[in-house]
Design a protein around this motif. Structure first.
Motif, PDB file in Angstrom:
ATOM      1  N   ASP A  36     -27.471 -32.204  -2.405  1.00  0.00           N
ATOM      2  CA  ASP A  36     -28.611 -31.230  -2.619  1.00  0.00           C
ATOM      3  C   ASP A  36     -28.731 -30.334  -3.898  1.00  0.00           C
ATOM      4  OD1 ASP A  36     -29.268 -28.763  -2.106  1.00  0.00           O
ATOM      5  OD2 ASP A  36     -27.593 -27.833  -1.459  1.00  0.00           O
ATOM      6  N   ARG A  82     -27.288 -27.370  -5.708  1.00  0.00           N
ATOM      7  CA  ARG A  82     -25.937 -27.157  -5.465  1.00  0.00           C
ATOM      8  C   ARG A  82     -25.228 -28.320  -6.614  1.00  0.00           C
ATOM      9  NH1 ARG A  82     -23.146 -28.898  -0.904  1.00  0.00           N
ATOM     10  NH2 ARG A  82     -21.482 -28.560  -2.327  1.00  0.00           N
ATOM     11  N   THR A  83     -26.697 -29.376  -7.096  1.00  0.00           N
ATOM     12  CA  THR A  83     -25.876 -30.304  -8.671  1.00  0.00           C
ATOM     13  C   THR A  83     -26.302 -30.153  -9.144  1.00  0.00           C
ATOM     14  OG1 THR A  83     -27.195 -31.579  -7.395  1.00  0.00           O
ATOM     15  CG2 THR A  83     -25.242 -31.914  -6.733  1.00  0.00           C
ATOM     16  N   ASP A 133     -13.161 -28.233  -3.671  1.00  0.00           N
ATOM     17  CA  ASP A 133     -13.810 -27.419  -3.857  1.00  0.00           C
ATOM     18  C   ASP A 133     -15.345 -27.551  -3.574  1.00  0.00           C
ATOM     19  OD1 ASP A 133     -14.780 -24.568  -5.194  1.00  0.00           O
ATOM     20  OD2 ASP A 133     -15.414 -25.608  -6.614  1.00  0.00           O
ATOM     21  N   LEU A 134     -16.084 -28.769  -4.277  1.00  0.00           N
ATOM     22  CA  LEU A 134     -16.966 -28.885  -3.538  1.00  0.00           C
ATOM     23  C   LEU A 134     -17.293 -29.586  -2.255  1.00  0.00           C
ATOM     24  CD1 LEU A 134     -17.995 -31.114  -7.268  1.00  0.00           C
ATOM     25  CD2 LEU A 134     -18.684 -28.804  -6.085  1.00  0.00           C
ATOM     26  N   TYR A 135     -15.765 -30.578  -1.721  1.00  0.00           N
ATOM     27  CA  TYR A 135     -16.527 -30.736   0.008  1.00  0.00           C
ATOM     28  C   TYR A 135     -16.346 -28.931   0.671  1.00  0.00           C
ATOM     29  CZ  TYR A 135     -14.572 -32.819   4.271  1.00  0.00           C
ATOM     30  OH  TYR A 135     -14.520 -32.558   5.032  1.00  0.00           O
ATOM     31  N   ASN A 136     -15.356 -28.318   0.269  1.00  0.00           N
ATOM     32  CA  ASN A 136     -15.818 -26.551   0.862  1.00  0.00           C
ATOM     33  C   ASN A 136     -16.747 -26.033   0.454  1.00  0.00           C
ATOM     34  OD1 ASN A 136     -13.043 -27.224   1.823  1.00  0.00           O
ATOM     35  ND2 ASN A 136     -12.246 -26.231   1.055  1.00  0.00           N
ATOM     36  N   GLY A 137     -17.865 -26.888   0.111  1.00  0.00           N
ATOM     37  CA  GLY A 137     -19.463 -25.874   0.092  1.00  0.00           C
ATOM     38  C   GLY A 137     -19.754 -25.751  -1.404  1.00  0.00           C
ATOM     39  N   ALA A 138     -18.825 -25.338  -2.676  1.00  0.00           N
ATOM     40  CA  ALA A 138     -19.559 -24.469  -3.695  1.00  0.00           C
ATOM     41  C   ALA A 138     -20.125 -25.313  -3.875  1.00  0.00           C
ATOM     42  CB  ALA A 138     -17.684 -24.358  -4.582  1.00  0.00           C
ATOM     43  N   ALA A 139     -21.098 -24.171  -4.593  1.00  0.00           N
ATOM     44  CA  ALA A 139     -21.957 -24.997  -5.519  1.00  0.00           C
ATOM     45  C   ALA A 139     -21.561 -25.244  -6.890  1.00  0.00           C
ATOM     46  CB  ALA A 139     -22.947 -24.342  -5.809  1.00  0.00           C
ATOM     47  N   ILE A 145     -22.891 -34.560  -2.715  1.00  0.00           N
ATOM     48  CA  ILE A 145     -23.538 -33.124  -2.199  1.00  0.00           C
ATOM     49  C   ILE A 145     -25.165 -33.589  -1.972  1.00  0.00           C
ATOM     50  CG2 ILE A 145     -24.462 -31.456  -2.865  1.00  0.00           C
ATOM     51  CD1 ILE A 145     -21.825 -31.347  -5.051  1.00  0.00           C
TER      52      ILE A 145
END
Length: 179
Positions: A142, A145-146, A56-62, A140
């Motif tokens: 960012d 996002r984290t 999920d995180l790899y696919n760009g989810a915050a 990540i």
């Protein structure tokens, strides 16, 4: 609730399902190897949850609180898993099969030491989970996002501090046997 949060709920439910299946196979159906197989599935659930959150995180989810809870769940499961299964095993044997001795009730200095050992495990879990969370923050790279991950680490450190106060209080005011 996002799908990572649902995955955490599903993994927690499945954890107890496979534990109970393992105990049932072991004690009720006298199938020790099958019981061991079910109990060996508990770490597999952690790996599945780790993959779900990572993808999920790899696919760009915050990163959300659910992602942070996944890291906490995994670290608590790793550090406390064996003792949680032992705790459940002891109660299953006594309350369900009537085969084992009554679960130990701890009082006085024994209870204080046991509680302090639990706090030490909590610290180990915090270090492992915090390491996972900081690793995700670095991966990540960012801050927008984290932010949720960092806030959970801060909150968890307060919880570890409160747990220390509670564990230490048993040395000052030991738990007494009832009656």
């Amino acid at each position: 609730m996002n799908w990572v949060a649902w995955a955490i709920v599903a993994c927690e439910v499945l954890f107890w399902v496979v534990v109970l299946a393992g105990f049932s196979a072991r004690y009720l159906f006298k199938r020790r190897k099958l019981g061991l197989f079910f109990l060996a599935l508990t770490p597999v659930l952690d790996i599945i949850l780790l993959i779900i959150a990572g993808v999920d995180l790899y696919n760009g989810a915050a990163a959300t609180t659910a992602h942070a809870l996944a890291a906490i769940y995994i670290s608590v499961s790793i550090v406390f898993g064996k003792s949680m299964i032992h705790w459940a095993d002891e109660r299953f044997r006594y309350y369900v099969t009537k085969l084992g001795p009554a679960p130990v009730k701890r009082y006085g200095l024994d209870h204080a030491r046991h509680s302090f050992k639990g706090w030490v495990k909590h610290v180990l879990s915090f270090l492992l989970g915090g390491g996972i969370l900081y690793g995700l923050i670095i991966w990540i790279d960012d801050p927008a996002r984290t932010d949720a991950l960092l806030s959970i680490v801060s909150l968890w450190s307060v919880v570890v501090g409160i747990d220390l106060i509670i564990a230490s209080s048993y040395f000052i005011w030991p738990r007494k046997a009832k009656g």
